[in-house]
Write a protein that holds these residues in place. Structure first.
Motif, PDB file in Angstrom:
ATOM      1  N   PRO A  36      91.476 174.491  60.801  1.00 61.64           N
ATOM      2  CA  PRO A  36      91.180 174.391  62.249  1.00 61.64           C
ATOM      3  C   PRO A  36      92.439 174.271  63.112  1.00 61.64           C
ATOM      4  CG  PRO A  36      89.725 172.975  60.987  1.00 61.64           C
ATOM      5  CD  PRO A  36      90.759 173.468  60.028  1.00 61.64           C
ATOM      6  N   TRP A  37      93.454 173.566  62.576  1.00 64.05           N
ATOM      7  CA  TRP A  37      94.710 173.428  63.331  1.00 64.05           C
ATOM      8  C   TRP A  37      95.333 174.805  63.538  1.00 64.05           C
ATOM      9  CZ3 TRP A  37      96.730 168.435  64.566  1.00 64.05           C
ATOM     10  CH2 TRP A  37      97.929 168.459  65.271  1.00 64.05           C
ATOM     11  N   ILE A  38      95.338 175.606  62.487  1.00 61.35           N
ATOM     12  CA  ILE A  38      95.908 176.965  62.568  1.00 61.35           C
ATOM     13  C   ILE A  38      95.070 177.821  63.521  1.00 61.35           C
ATOM     14  CG2 ILE A  38      96.388 179.070  61.241  1.00 61.35           C
ATOM     15  CD1 ILE A  38      96.874 177.249  58.800  1.00 61.35           C
ATOM     16  N   ILE A  39      93.729 177.678  63.442  1.00 64.30           N
ATOM     17  CA  ILE A  39      92.842 178.441  64.325  1.00 64.30           C
ATOM     18  C   ILE A  39      93.120 178.091  65.789  1.00 64.30           C
ATOM     19  CG2 ILE A  39      90.427 178.733  65.055  1.00 64.30           C
ATOM     20  CD1 ILE A  39      89.661 178.370  62.076  1.00 64.30           C
ATOM     21  N   LEU A 153      89.561 162.921  61.020  1.00 68.44           N
ATOM     22  CA  LEU A 153      89.712 161.913  62.075  1.00 68.44           C
ATOM     23  C   LEU A 153      91.170 161.711  62.474  1.00 68.44           C
ATOM     24  CD1 LEU A 153      87.092 159.181  61.045  1.00 68.44           C
ATOM     25  CD2 LEU A 153      87.017 160.660  63.047  1.00 68.44           C
ATOM     26  N   VAL A 154      92.046 161.713  61.469  1.00 69.88           N
ATOM     27  CA  VAL A 154      93.482 161.548  61.764  1.00 69.88           C
ATOM     28  C   VAL A 154      93.964 162.688  62.668  1.00 69.88           C
ATOM     29  CG1 VAL A 154      95.802 161.660  60.764  1.00 69.88           C
ATOM     30  CG2 VAL A 154      94.064 160.210  59.712  1.00 69.88           C
ATOM     31  N   LEU A 155      93.607 163.918  62.311  1.00 70.48           N
ATOM     32  CA  LEU A 155      94.036 165.078  63.109  1.00 70.48           C
ATOM     33  C   LEU A 155      93.359 165.114  64.472  1.00 70.48           C
ATOM     34  CD1 LEU A 155      94.151 167.790  60.296  1.00 70.48           C
ATOM     35  CD2 LEU A 155      96.075 166.608  61.364  1.00 70.48           C
ATOM     36  N   MET A 156      92.100 164.617  64.523  1.00 70.96           N
ATOM     37  CA  MET A 156      91.406 164.558  65.811  1.00 70.96           C
ATOM     38  C   MET A 156      92.078 163.540  66.738  1.00 70.96           C
ATOM     39  SD  MET A 156      87.454 164.791  64.511  1.00 70.96           S
ATOM     40  CE  MET A 156      86.672 164.425  66.090  1.00 70.96           C
ATOM     41  N   PHE A 157      92.483 162.407  66.184  1.00 66.64           N
ATOM     42  CA  PHE A 157      93.193 161.402  66.988  1.00 66.64           C
ATOM     43  C   PHE A 157      94.532 161.939  67.490  1.00 66.64           C
ATOM     44  CE2 PHE A 157      90.302 158.071  65.416  1.00 66.64           C
ATOM     45  CZ  PHE A 157      90.215 157.268  66.543  1.00 66.64           C
ATOM     46  N   ILE A 158      95.195 162.723  66.648  1.00 68.25           N
ATOM     47  CA  ILE A 158      96.461 163.324  67.071  1.00 68.25           C
ATOM     48  C   ILE A 158      96.230 164.292  68.229  1.00 68.25           C
ATOM     49  CG2 ILE A 158      98.327 164.892  66.361  1.00 68.25           C
ATOM     50  CD1 ILE A 158      98.097 163.635  63.542  1.00 68.25           C
ATOM     51  N   LYS A 159      95.134 165.049  68.136  1.00 65.92           N
ATOM     52  CA  LYS A 159      94.820 166.026  69.182  1.00 65.92           C
ATOM     53  C   LYS A 159      94.441 165.331  70.489  1.00 65.92           C
ATOM     54  CE  LYS A 159      95.050 170.180  67.211  1.00 65.92           C
ATOM     55  NZ  LYS A 159      95.892 171.265  67.755  1.00 65.92           N
ATOM     56  N   ASP A 160      93.496 164.365  70.414  1.00 68.24           N
ATOM     57  CA  ASP A 160      93.059 163.656  71.622  1.00 68.24           C
ATOM     58  C   ASP A 160      92.299 162.396  71.200  1.00 68.24           C
ATOM     59  OD1 ASP A 160      91.629 162.776  73.968  1.00 68.24           O
ATOM     60  OD2 ASP A 160      91.983 164.771  74.829  1.00 68.24           O
ATOM     61  N   ALA A 282      89.866 173.717  68.046  1.00 62.60           N
ATOM     62  CA  ALA A 282      90.229 172.993  66.813  1.00 62.60           C
ATOM     63  C   ALA A 282      89.447 171.679  66.722  1.00 62.60           C
ATOM     64  CB  ALA A 282      91.731 172.721  66.785  1.00 62.60           C
ATOM     65  N   PHE A 283      89.368 171.002  67.885  1.00 68.57           N
ATOM     66  CA  PHE A 283      88.663 169.721  67.921  1.00 68.57           C
ATOM     67  C   PHE A 283      87.181 169.914  67.568  1.00 68.57           C
ATOM     68  CE2 PHE A 283      86.888 165.856  69.568  1.00 68.57           C
ATOM     69  CZ  PHE A 283      87.913 164.918  69.457  1.00 68.57           C
ATOM     70  N   PHE A 284      86.619 170.961  68.143  1.00 67.76           N
ATOM     71  CA  PHE A 284      85.203 171.251  67.893  1.00 67.76           C
ATOM     72  C   PHE A 284      84.989 171.620  66.417  1.00 67.76           C
ATOM     73  CE2 PHE A 284      81.212 173.602  68.207  1.00 67.76           C
ATOM     74  CZ  PHE A 284      80.483 172.770  69.054  1.00 67.76           C
TER      75      PHE A 284
END
Length: 586
Positions: A36-39, A153-160, A282-284
């Motif tokens: 998702p991060w790459i997308i 969750l870790v990557l979601m927190f980094i995003k927002d 990515a978040f979605f």
């Protein structure tokens, strides 16, 4: 859930494979959550390239290659996960089922008298399968879920972090709902399994008793009885299904709320320029990855509750300690027995019975003696001989073999020295040869033929198309009563036992064949101890010693001539049978 801790020794046996499986779970999730991060970056790069007209074909191919590559690696790792954790669960299922059978084989005869066969069948099939699910999907999915949840969750927190907290608002409700529903499912699953055992027992009885059902024209009655039991099982299944069906819609509703919050709040942030469309995508996608963990959480909880309920039922059997077993008093230096038997003031009472089945039995049977036991039905004859191979243990007094307390003799040594033909003949769904060889795997064809000749079954076998290779039906249903008895006698003789017990084993054999069998047995059992129970005086009249049991006590003892002269129960039975014989000859 405590019952599941009993599975730790099984898991430790395959710990290396399980660790490899857990490692593949980690690698799978690393590549899955990276996608998702790459997308998101690809979408932002695409938008920027379109707006600035600097979009390059190479950039698109790079992102596409990364997405496909990461998905391929994640797929391979997922395959390896299943090949390790799921395969281990199948191996443990195999071990558990074998251990279950090995354990119940050690349990005393009284256990099988008091436990329905259907219960044991249900435990060996459905319950062990439910436990297997805990060890396979029940380990793989929680590990996968935990890794997906934590990494996303870790990557979601980094995003927002603010949007992440808002999206997680419905999650505590999920935990509470799953806990409450899990308790209900555990209870309903237990009730369902108990009813399944009843259903299995009913089916087993109908199939085993097919002859009796047909003879008494009770097909319609049995169908109706089975329908009632089956209907109860259906209702309990329905109750369990209703409890389980609440779990899934609830998960979807709560996850749907999270998606709704994400779309609304994230959309506003994109409009206000606080978040890029790629980041929202990515978040979605990360939130979508959390859908399965939330659903799997409920599903796995169901699975664990069912597995715990099944393991509790299995634990009751595993915790049953055999009453009859080798103990600290066992003398392992005893490697064989000769066959002298002595009952010293022996009494026996069945579990739960109010009266004694045997009372004050005092009897000495010298080695090489042929002892006959006679008495009315229910006098305790079978119970008396069942004490010798320790199918039951005496409740009072002492039983000695060769002057040694029977409890000091290793069970294997004792039973290997006894040839036992029970009142209820049982043959396996194997060939006649395999049934005769059952007591001695090393017996060759010559020994099988010799035993069959002595028991007079060889004449009948000669008429079968495949002779000794003829496959018998369940419980030997393809043979007549007399043929089954003679096959069982051959099986006992083949062992060349030091003690031979025939419990009314000639009741279905005609008197001529009976006489031939007994004549041959005298030669085979010369110097060995034989015990014959029979209602026919013709069967026992040539025995070295005859005892008459009545209401659990020895009331007469002596030779045929002595007992006839005594004029008691034995003499009365003899006179009746002589009269019957004379009437038949008229």
């Amino acid at each position: 859930m405590k019952s599941l801790f009993r599975l730790l020794p099984y898991l430790s046996k395959y710990k290396t494979t399980l660790l490899v499986g857990l490692l593949t779970v980690i690698v799978t999730n690393l590549f899955t959550v990276a996608s998702p991060w790459i997308i998101g970056d690809a979408i932002d790069e695409l938008k920027r390239g379109i707006e600035t007209r600097t979009l390059r074909h190479e950039d698109l191919m790079l992102y596409a290659g990364l997405i496909v590559g990461f998905a391929l690696v994640a797929g391979i790792m997922l395959f390896l996960t299943r090949q390790t954790i799921i395969v281990v669960s199948r191996k443990i299922e195999y071990d558990l089922r074998n251990d279950f059978l090995a354990h119940i084989q050690k349990l005393p005869y009284s256990f099988f008298q008091n436990t329905p066969t259907g219960d044991l069948m249900a435990l060996a099939t459905n319950d062990i399968s439910a436990v297997r699910n805990v060890l396979g999907p029940g380990i793989m999915y929680p590990a996968d879920t935990l890794m997906t949840l934590s990494m996303s969750l870790v990557l979601m927190f980094i995003k927002d972090w603010q949007l992440t907290l808002l999206a997680l608002i419905p999650m505590p409700v999920v935990s509470i709902a799953v806990y409450k529903l899990g308790q209900l499912i555990h209870e309903k699953f237990n009730q369902r399994q108990e009813q399944y055992a009843v259903l299995t027992t009913k089916a087993q009885e109908n199939l085993s008793g097919a002859r009796v059902v047909k003879a008494y024209v009770r097909e319609e009655y049995e169908i109706e009885q089975f329908r009632k039991v089956s209907w109860e099982y259906f209702k309990k299944n329905l109750v369990l299904a209703k409890a389980q069906s609440v779990m899934w819609p609830l998960m979807f509703v709560l996850v749907g709320l999270s998606l709704l919050i994400t779309i609304y709040v994230g959309g506003l942030k994109v409009i206000d320029g606080e978040m890029t469309i790629g980041t929202l995508t990515a978040f979605f996608t990360y939130l979508s990855l959390l859908i399965w963990p939330m659903i799997a959480f409920g599903w796995v909880t169901n699975m664990w509750q069912q597995g715990a309920a099944s393991m509790t039922r299995l634990a009751k059997i595993f915790d049953t300690v055999p009453d009859i077993r080798d103990t600290e008093v066992t003398d392992y230096s005893i490697q064989n027995i000769k066959g002298e038997i002595e009952f010293r003031n022996v009494s026996f009472t069945h579990k739960g019975a109010q009266q004694k089945t045997l009372k004050n039995i005092n009897l000495r049977i010298p080695n090489g003696t042929i002892l006959a036991i006679v008495g009315y039905t229910g006098a305790g004859k079978s119970t008396l001989v069942n004490l010798i191979p320790r199918l039951y243990d005496v409740t009072e007094g002492q039983l000695l073999i060769d002057g040694v307390d029977i409890k000091k003799i290793p069970l294997e040594v004792l039973r290997c020295s006894i040839g036992y033909v029970p009142q209820e003949t049982f043959l396996f769904s194997e060939s006649i040869a395999e049934n005769i060889r059952y007591g001695d795997d090393n017996a060759n064809r010559e020994l099988i033929y010799e035993a069959a000749e002595i028991s007079q079954i060889s004449k009948d076998v000669a008429d079968f198309p495949q002779r000794f290779d003829t496959i018998l039906g369940e419980r030997g249903i393809t043979l007549s009563g007399g043929q089954k008895q003679r096959t069982s006698i051959a099986r006992a003789i083949l062992r060349k036992p030091n003690i031979l017990i025939l419990d009314d084993a000639l009741s279905a054999v005609d008197t001529h064949t009976e006489s031939e069998i007994l004549d041959r047995l005298r030669g085979v059992m010369k110097g060995r101890t034989s015990i014959i129970i029979s209602h026919r005086i013709s069967t026992v009249q040539h025995a070295d010693m005859i005892i008459v049991l009545d209401k659990g006590e020895i009331v007469e003892q002596g030779t045929h001539e002595q007992l006839i002269e005594f004029g008691g129960i034995y003499a009365g039975l003899y006179e009746k049978q002589q009269l019957e014989k004379e009437l038949e000859e008229l």
